[in-house]
Design an enzyme around this catalytic site. Structure first.
Site, PDB file in Angstrom:
ATOM      1  N   GLU A   1       0.843  -1.198   0.000  1.00  0.00           N
ATOM      2  CA  GLU A   1       0.000   0.000   0.000  1.00  0.00           C
ATOM      3  C   GLU A   1       0.876   1.246   0.000  1.00  0.00           C
ATOM      4  O   GLU A   1       1.851   1.335   0.750  1.00  0.00           O
ATOM      5  CB  GLU A   1      -0.878  -0.022   1.255  1.00  0.00           C
ATOM      6  CG  GLU A   1      -1.743   1.207   1.436  1.00  0.00           C
ATOM      7  CD  GLU A   1      -2.456   1.208   2.778  1.00  0.00           C
ATOM      8  OE1 GLU A   1      -3.405   1.992   2.926  1.00  0.00           O
ATOM      9  OE2 GLU A   1      -2.066   0.424   3.668  1.00  0.00           O
TER      10      GLU A   1
ATOM     11  N   LYS B   1      -9.646   2.403  -3.178  1.00  0.00           N
ATOM     12  CA  LYS B   1     -10.098   1.810  -1.922  1.00  0.00           C
ATOM     13  C   LYS B   1     -11.493   2.298  -1.550  1.00  0.00           C
ATOM     14  O   LYS B   1     -11.791   3.493  -1.625  1.00  0.00           O
ATOM     15  CB  LYS B   1      -9.104   2.149  -0.804  1.00  0.00           C
ATOM     16  CG  LYS B   1      -9.411   1.456   0.512  1.00  0.00           C
ATOM     17  CD  LYS B   1      -8.367   1.809   1.565  1.00  0.00           C
ATOM     18  CE  LYS B   1      -8.658   1.095   2.885  1.00  0.00           C
ATOM     19  NZ  LYS B   1      -7.720   1.511   3.946  1.00  0.00           N
TER      20      LYS B   1
ATOM     21  N   CYS C   1      -5.314  -2.456   2.613  1.00  0.00           N
ATOM     22  CA  CYS C   1      -5.279  -2.342   4.077  1.00  0.00           C
ATOM     23  C   CYS C   1      -6.356  -3.224   4.711  1.00  0.00           C
ATOM     24  O   CYS C   1      -6.449  -4.408   4.399  1.00  0.00           O
ATOM     25  CB  CYS C   1      -5.417  -0.873   4.480  1.00  0.00           C
ATOM     26  SG  CYS C   1      -5.120  -0.576   6.240  1.00  0.00           S
TER      27      CYS C   1
END
Length: 511
Positions: free
Chosen positions: A260, A322, A382
């Site tokens: 990430e 995301k 994440c």
């Protein structure tokens, strides 16, 4: 007769908080799962002596305070070590966070007491705990962490994960606790029949719900860039040199995964580097996938807005933004009111925009001579990998799951270890391989049985290379979702309500 120490409120609360604090020991990294049974048994036993919803709320809240206080204590590391919050403030902030999370199970157990009392408590307790975990997984963006079922990656119950998900495992664990208690209280061995769910799970572990559709040579690069240096301007070039240098030794792989925000340059500023690397990767038939912050260009509707994203370059293509953002880490609730209070509320890149709910998977090409195979990869950034429903939905059309993270925020605490175990549970639920790349660890490849195939040591610059199976097909959990549990819960609650009314009617003549 009264129950002795049960009527001594503070001692009772201390026991409940201790039982709650015991619960995380059943999860990663220790997986002392019998303690999870004992912890749940103490809570259940305490709730069976409640006569009001308020009592149920307070007792469950104390249990939850211990559970979340110990289970999410790793939040302190991000606040204090990397967020600039002094210890005298970070500790009570973690306590407030735990106290807030504790209200979720407390409210649901209070509702159980209010609506059903002790009628069929041994069945309604697992139902309401399941409903609490389900509610907590989406309310206010959700926090699907510390689920009871997550302790059972390596027990017989793991066989139920592809059918009922981690929620179903939670239900079975608590049904185990309550049926044992009921059997002992009623001196009725028939309740022990529910223990057969465990050997049934062992048998289910041998069932393959998905099928192998190919194989990719995959690699992951762990750059190990210290969090305190990661976003500094002078660290940009060394970070690029690290990832480029490590990746150029991995051209034999079909896929190379970076963590990430591996690149701390914005996507548009990284394009000159990216185009050169993409051309080189394509010459070797390799796809590189990296986490990177994306900024919408001028002239567009969202000009200047940011996404936490991953992009595939080289022999693959696609971009993913995301969807599930971390409060205070990627967006600040009530931003206009609280920014500037403490440094933790002003962290780098804490103003991201959530991506669309339905985004196409990434495409990877595999070249074998003149033959080309196409595979689809479902990306998760994440703690998105912690969301059972999100992973279930996006895995449906994917051959491989990939997840990127930067767990350097939490050091060598419980957080990164729990995070890895959640990725293992998602692999088990979907019977898909999961490739995981992180900045400082834990980088790993997980097989379709939820087992770790390869992993890298913590806080080292290192690369992982292994073969990953591509899998197609749907597990029952991917097809049905939570509907079997919804249906079972509805039946139990209807039966409990009917028995409650029958008991009320029979009590009238006797009065």
């Amino acid at each position: 007769m009264t129950r002795g120490w049960c009527n001594t409120s503070w001692f009772s609360y201390l026991v409940l908080a201790t039982a709650g604090a015991m619960f995380p020991l059943a999860l990663a990294p220790l997986f002392w799962w019998p303690l999870g049974l004992l912890s749940g048994a103490i809570l259940y036993w305490q709730l069976t002596s409640c006569s009001t919803a308020r009592q149920a709320f307070v007792r469950t809240w104390w249990y939850g305070l211990g559970q979340f206080g110990a289970g999410v204590s790793w939040v302190y590391v991000s606040m204090h070590d990397h967020g600039g919050t002094p210890a005298w403030l970070a500790i009570p902030m973690v306590a407030v966070f735990a106290a807030f999370l504790a209200t979720f199970p407390a409210a649901w157990m209070a509702a159980r007491q209010r609506w059903f009392g002790q009628t069929l408590a041994w069945l309604t307790f697992p139902v309401f705990w399941f409903l609490h975990e389900w509610f907590r997984s989406w309310f206010m963006t959700g926090f699907p962490w510390l689920f009871v079922g997550d302790a059972h990656l390596a027990t017989w119950l793991a066989g139920w994960a592809p059918l009922l998900g981690s929620y179903g495992l939670s239900f079975i664990v608590l049904l185990t606790v309550t049926s044992l208690s009921q059997g002992w209280r009623q001196r009725q061995p028939a309740y022990l029949l529910f223990l057969l769910l465990w050997p049934m799970g062992a048998w289910l572990q041998g069932v393959e719900w998905t099928q192998r559709s190919g194989e990719l040579q995959v690699s992951a690069v762990q750059g190990n860039v210290p969090q305190e240096l990661k976003w500094k301007r002078e660290q940009i070039e060394p970070t690029i040199a690290t990832y480029f240098g490590e990746s150029r030794q991995l051209w034999q792989s079909d896929v190379i995964l970076w963590p990430e925000t591996a690149m701390t340059l914005l996507y548009d500023r990284f394009r000159p580097y990216m185009d050169a690397l993409a051309e080189e990767a394509q010459q070797h038939n390799t796809t590189i996938i990296t986490g990177i912050p994306y900024r919408h260009p001028p002239g567009t509707e969202l000009a200047g807005q940011y996404h936490n994203s991953v992009v595939a370059i080289g022999n693959g293509q696609g971009m993913y933004h995301k969807q599930r953002l971390v409060p205070f880490g990627e967006y600040v609730p009530l931003e206009n009111l609280i920014r500037g209070w403490i440094p933790f509320f002003d962290l780098e890149m804490s103003s991201f925009l959530a991506g669309d709910a339905y985004q196409p998977p990434l495409l990877v090409r595999q070249q074998n001579g003149d033959e080309e195979s196409l595979f689809l990869l479902a990306p998760f950034i994440c703690y998105e990998i912690a969301y059972p429903g999100l992973v279930r939905r996006n895995a449906s059309n994917a051959d491989l799951l990939i997840t990127v993270s930067n767990d350097a925020w939490f050091g060598d605490s419980l957080g990164p270890k729990q995070h890895l175990a959640l990725a293992q549970m998602r692999a088990l639920e979907t019977q898909r391989y999961v490739l995981r790349a992180t900045n400082t660890g834990i980088t790993a490849l997980i097989n379709s049985d939820g087992e770790i195939v390869e992993r890298l040591p913590f806080e080292q610059v290192a690369t992982l290379t292994a073969s990953a199976e591509m899998r197609q097909g749907m597990t029952p959990y991917m097809i049905w979702g939570l509907w079997p549990l919804y249906l079972l819960s509805a039946i139990i609650l209807l039966v409990a309500r009917r028995q409650q009314r029958t008991q009320a009617l029979t009590a009238v003549p006797s009065n």
